[in-house]
Design a protein around this motif. Structure first.
Motif, PDB file in Angstrom:
ATOM      1  N   GLY A 267      12.559 -10.334   6.846  1.00 37.91           N
ATOM      2  CA  GLY A 267      11.257 -10.725   7.476  1.00 37.91           C
ATOM      3  C   GLY A 267      10.190  -9.656   7.083  1.00 37.91           C
ATOM      4  N   SER A 268       8.833  -9.995   7.722  1.00 40.95           N
ATOM      5  CA  SER A 268       7.719  -8.972   7.483  1.00 40.95           C
ATOM      6  C   SER A 268       7.072  -8.968   8.867  1.00 40.95           C
ATOM      7  CB  SER A 268       6.955  -9.196   6.308  1.00 40.95           C
ATOM      8  OG  SER A 268       7.649  -9.208   5.221  1.00 40.95           O
TER       9      SER A 268
ATOM     10  N   ARG B  91       3.470  -6.955  10.561  1.00 37.45           N
ATOM     11  CA  ARG B  91       2.077  -6.139  10.297  1.00 37.45           C
ATOM     12  C   ARG B  91       1.791  -5.439  11.550  1.00 37.45           C
ATOM     13  NH1 ARG B  91      -3.582  -6.099   9.986  1.00 37.45           N
ATOM     14  NH2 ARG B  91      -4.536  -5.188   8.239  1.00 37.45           N
TER      15      ARG B  91
ATOM     16  N   ARG C 160       9.875   0.045   1.522  1.00 39.65           N
ATOM     17  CA  ARG C 160       9.787  -1.210   2.392  1.00 39.65           C
ATOM     18  C   ARG C 160       8.553  -1.166   3.470  1.00 39.65           C
ATOM     19  NH1 ARG C 160      13.298  -2.200   6.029  1.00 39.65           N
ATOM     20  NH2 ARG C 160      13.867  -0.006   6.542  1.00 39.65           N
ATOM     21  N   PHE C 161       8.034  -0.076   3.639  1.00 40.26           N
ATOM     22  CA  PHE C 161       7.017  -0.042   4.616  1.00 40.26           C
ATOM     23  C   PHE C 161       5.823   0.570   4.033  1.00 40.26           C
ATOM     24  CE2 PHE C 161       9.388   0.359   9.028  1.00 40.26           C
ATOM     25  CZ  PHE C 161       9.977  -0.786   8.649  1.00 40.26           C
TER      26      PHE C 161
ATOM     27  N   GLN D 169       2.484  -1.957   7.222  1.00 40.59           N
ATOM     28  CA  GLN D 169       2.805  -3.065   6.952  1.00 40.59           C
ATOM     29  C   GLN D 169       4.429  -3.186   6.594  1.00 40.59           C
ATOM     30  OE1 GLN D 169       1.370  -6.271   6.138  1.00 40.59           O
ATOM     31  NE2 GLN D 169       3.315  -6.854   5.897  1.00 40.59           N
ATOM     32  N   MET D 170       5.323  -3.828   7.276  1.00 42.58           N
ATOM     33  CA  MET D 170       6.841  -3.665   6.974  1.00 42.58           C
ATOM     34  C   MET D 170       7.275  -5.011   6.362  1.00 42.58           C
ATOM     35  SD  MET D 170       7.483  -2.385  10.760  1.00 42.58           S
ATOM     36  CE  MET D 170       7.078  -3.824  11.776  1.00 42.58           C
ATOM     37  N   SER D 171       7.985  -4.754   5.536  1.00 44.34           N
ATOM     38  CA  SER D 171       8.841  -5.795   4.666  1.00 44.34           C
ATOM     39  C   SER D 171      10.339  -5.585   4.528  1.00 44.34           C
ATOM     40  CB  SER D 171       8.279  -6.071   3.366  1.00 44.34           C
ATOM     41  OG  SER D 171       8.247  -5.035   2.450  1.00 44.34           O
ATOM     42  N   SER D 172      10.993  -6.488   4.185  1.00 46.68           N
ATOM     43  CA  SER D 172      12.396  -6.468   4.068  1.00 46.68           C
ATOM     44  C   SER D 172      13.115  -5.879   5.139  1.00 46.68           C
ATOM     45  CB  SER D 172      12.706  -5.717   2.954  1.00 46.68           C
ATOM     46  OG  SER D 172      12.148  -6.227   1.623  1.00 46.68           O
ATOM     47  N   LEU D 173      12.686  -6.330   6.183  1.00 41.40           N
ATOM     48  CA  LEU D 173      12.964  -5.817   7.758  1.00 41.40           C
ATOM     49  C   LEU D 173      14.515  -5.823   7.937  1.00 41.40           C
ATOM     50  CD1 LEU D 173       9.952  -6.607  10.083  1.00 41.40           C
ATOM     51  CD2 LEU D 173      10.899  -4.325   9.302  1.00 41.40           C
TER      52      LEU D 173
END
Length: 116
Positions: free
Chosen positions: A16-17, A19, A66-67, A81-85
């Motif tokens: 998930g992501s 912010r 990822r970030f 912004q963080m993704s592929s956590l």
């Protein structure tokens, strides 16, 4: 005196992501290279990402790709912004200046928990 307040954390599933936002009070925000730091349970605080006044960035190897860190000097905000956590990203996230964070400027941080 600069005050920093982090927000945007929460519980998210792996992949998930989120912010994260850092709101800085005070007019001197735009002078600083700013960093997002995190402290995971049982571990020392580490730099996650940093961004200079002019927008140059660098990232910890563990979050590269990822970030994304960004800033809006006019709004006195720094965004992560963080993704592929991943579960390994679970930590309390803080913002502060880099590479010399001001000890008395640490906010409460925002908890990021990555778990299914």
């Amino acid at each position: 005196q600069v005050q920093l307040a982090e927000s945007g954390g929460g519980l998210v599933q792996p992949g998930g992501s989120l912010r994260l936002s850092c709101a800085a009070s005070g007019r001197l925000f735009s002078f600083y290279t700013m960093g997002w730091y995190r402290q995971a349970p049982g571990k020392q605080r580490e730099l996650v990402a940093a961004i200079t006044r002019g927008g140059s960035t660098n990232y910890a190897d563990s979050v590269e790709g990822r970030f994304t860190i960004s800033r809006d000097n006019g709004k006195n905000t720094v965004i992560l912004q963080m993704s592929s956590l991943k579960p390994e990203d679970t930590a309390v996230y803080y913002c502060n200046k880099y590479p010399l964070p001001q000890q008395d400027y640490w906010g409460q941080g925002t908890q990021v928990t990555v778990s299914s």
